[in-house]
Write a protein that holds these residues in place. Structure first.
Motif, PDB file in Angstrom:
ATOM      1  N   GLU A  82      50.665  22.344  34.848  1.00  0.00           N
ATOM      2  CA  GLU A  82      49.428  22.592  35.122  1.00  0.00           C
ATOM      3  C   GLU A  82      48.778  22.075  36.210  1.00  0.00           C
ATOM      4  O   GLU A  82      49.364  21.331  37.406  1.00  0.00           O
ATOM      5  N   THR A  83      47.777  22.034  36.269  1.00  0.00           N
ATOM      6  CA  THR A  83      46.459  21.876  37.407  1.00  0.00           C
ATOM      7  C   THR A  83      46.053  20.688  37.251  1.00  0.00           C
ATOM      8  O   THR A  83      46.725  19.603  36.531  1.00  0.00           O
ATOM      9  N   LEU A  84      47.069  20.031  38.397  1.00  0.00           N
ATOM     10  CA  LEU A  84      47.052  18.322  38.881  1.00  0.00           C
ATOM     11  C   LEU A  84      46.295  18.382  39.397  1.00  0.00           C
ATOM     12  O   LEU A  84      45.202  18.950  40.819  1.00  0.00           O
ATOM     13  N   VAL A  85      44.805  17.050  38.900  1.00  0.00           N
ATOM     14  CA  VAL A  85      43.115  16.430  39.509  1.00  0.00           C
ATOM     15  C   VAL A  85      43.713  15.112  40.144  1.00  0.00           C
ATOM     16  O   VAL A  85      44.158  14.198  39.242  1.00  0.00           O
ATOM     17  N   PHE A  86      43.345  15.304  41.495  1.00  0.00           N
ATOM     18  CA  PHE A  86      43.675  13.368  41.313  1.00  0.00           C
ATOM     19  C   PHE A  86      41.729  12.877  41.566  1.00  0.00           C
ATOM     20  O   PHE A  86      41.385  13.116  42.531  1.00  0.00           O
ATOM     21  N   GLY A  87      41.821  12.227  40.620  1.00  0.00           N
ATOM     22  CA  GLY A  87      40.045  11.835  41.082  1.00  0.00           C
ATOM     23  C   GLY A  87      40.243  10.975  41.934  1.00  0.00           C
ATOM     24  O   GLY A  87      41.644   9.661  41.838  1.00  0.00           O
ATOM     25  N   LEU A  88      39.541  10.687  42.673  1.00  0.00           N
ATOM     26  CA  LEU A  88      39.347  10.394  44.260  1.00  0.00           C
ATOM     27  C   LEU A  88      37.501   8.908  43.463  1.00  0.00           C
ATOM     28  O   LEU A  88      36.859   9.880  43.804  1.00  0.00           O
ATOM     29  N   THR A  89      38.248   7.781  45.294  1.00  0.00           N
ATOM     30  CA  THR A  89      36.470   7.515  44.861  1.00  0.00           C
ATOM     31  C   THR A  89      36.104   7.522  46.153  1.00  0.00           C
ATOM     32  O   THR A  89      36.032   8.652  46.969  1.00  0.00           O
ATOM     33  N   GLY A  90      35.087   7.599  46.709  1.00  0.00           N
ATOM     34  CA  GLY A  90      33.996   7.999  47.888  1.00  0.00           C
ATOM     35  C   GLY A  90      35.338   7.026  48.663  1.00  0.00           C
ATOM     36  O   GLY A  90      35.077   8.426  50.338  1.00  0.00           O
ATOM     37  N   ALA A  91      35.780   6.026  49.135  1.00  0.00           N
ATOM     38  CA  ALA A  91      36.257   5.754  49.741  1.00  0.00           C
ATOM     39  C   ALA A  91      37.765   6.745  50.099  1.00  0.00           C
ATOM     40  O   ALA A  91      38.097   6.789  51.526  1.00  0.00           O
ATOM     41  N   ASP A  92      38.004   7.424  49.609  1.00  0.00           N
ATOM     42  CA  ASP A  92      39.169   8.133  49.314  1.00  0.00           C
ATOM     43  C   ASP A  92      39.076   9.654  49.538  1.00  0.00           C
ATOM     44  O   ASP A  92      40.182  10.166  49.899  1.00  0.00           O
ATOM     45  N   LYS A  93      38.087   9.975  49.170  1.00  0.00           N
ATOM     46  CA  LYS A  93      37.677  11.557  49.687  1.00  0.00           C
ATOM     47  C   LYS A  93      37.246  12.369  50.946  1.00  0.00           C
ATOM     48  O   LYS A  93      37.922  13.858  51.208  1.00  0.00           O
ATOM     49  N   LYS A  94      37.420  11.697  51.974  1.00  0.00           N
ATOM     50  CA  LYS A  94      38.256  12.393  52.644  1.00  0.00           C
ATOM     51  C   LYS A  94      39.808  12.406  53.613  1.00  0.00           C
ATOM     52  O   LYS A  94      39.642  12.563  54.962  1.00  0.00           O
ATOM     53  N   LYS A  95      40.425  10.745  53.397  1.00  0.00           N
ATOM     54  CA  LYS A  95      41.495  11.176  53.588  1.00  0.00           C
ATOM     55  C   LYS A  95      42.621  12.174  53.634  1.00  0.00           C
ATOM     56  O   LYS A  95      42.517  12.582  52.250  1.00  0.00           O
ATOM     57  N   MET A  96      43.409  12.097  54.539  1.00  0.00           N
ATOM     58  CA  MET A  96      44.698  13.596  53.876  1.00  0.00           C
ATOM     59  C   MET A  96      45.698  12.954  53.856  1.00  0.00           C
ATOM     60  O   MET A  96      46.697  13.149  53.271  1.00  0.00           O
ATOM     61  N   SER A  97      45.720  11.293  53.524  1.00  0.00           N
ATOM     62  CA  SER A  97      47.155  10.861  53.426  1.00  0.00           C
ATOM     63  C   SER A  97      47.504   8.972  53.265  1.00  0.00           C
ATOM     64  O   SER A  97      45.996   8.590  53.316  1.00  0.00           O
TER      65      SER A  97
END
Length: 187
Positions: A82-97
């Motif tokens: 199925e589609t995998l969705v990682f819910g992010l915090t505002g601090a994580d939204k621009k991270k690539m790793s």
């Protein structure tokens, strides 16, 4: 004059090496900070998607609203395709790793000694974990071979399955049950 030039070259090399060492130290410090968020993980199977969170507030917001403000989506990346969705915090939204939920889900980061996890299945059950390994096993197999179940003990009256393993299968998970009540503001 040759000594002056040679001295300048040596000084420049020392500054460059110091700068590289400083950058390397900063990268290691950043990596260490990212690994500090390995003490909890939350998963929800909902409407054909598999959601994963490493932040309790973001997870709780999703349970209330049904969506996340920031996310990384992988089509077909879920446990059952199925589609995998990682819910992010505002601090994580621009991270690539360096995002704990992604790293733990992929097996690239171990869970902390005091790990806590919840998984809400399509079957309406709420699974609770004390180790990331147990969570990975249930995600892979689809069931918990060792468990302690409480019917209607969840926040919305769900059945709560406290997942056990070979090492603790003969003990009531008192500490895990207390942590569950604390996390879900239940008395």
């Amino acid at each position: 004059m040759k000594k002056l030039i040679a001295g300048a070259v040596v000084a420049s090399a020392m500054i460059a090496l110091t700068g590289c060492h400083t950058n390397q130290a900063k990268q290691e410090e950043t990596k260490e900070v990212a690994q500090l968020n390995n003490d909890d993980l939350y998963e929800v199977s909902h409407e054909g998607r598999h959601y994963v969170f490493d932040d309790f507030a973001t997870y709780q917001s999703f349970l209330t609203v049904g969506e996340t403000s920031y996310r990384k989506v992988f089509i077909g990346g879920g446990p059952k395709g199925e589609t995998l969705v990682f819910g992010l915090t505002g601090a994580d939204k621009k991270k690539m790793s360096g995002i704990a939920s992604i790293d733990m889900f992929k097996g690239e980061m171990a869970g902390a000694e005091s790990f806590y996890g919840e998984m809400r299945g399509e079957d309406g059950r709420l699974y609770v974990f004390s180790t990331l390994e147990d969570m990975e096993d249930v995600r892979t197999v689809g069931e918990a071979p060792y468990r302690f179940t409480q019917i209607a003990a969840g926040p919305q009256g769900q059945t709560v399955v406290f997942v056990l393993n070979k090492n603790n299968k003969k003990q009531q998970p008192v500490a895990l049950m207390a942590k569950f009540k604390e996390m879900n503001n239940m008395k």
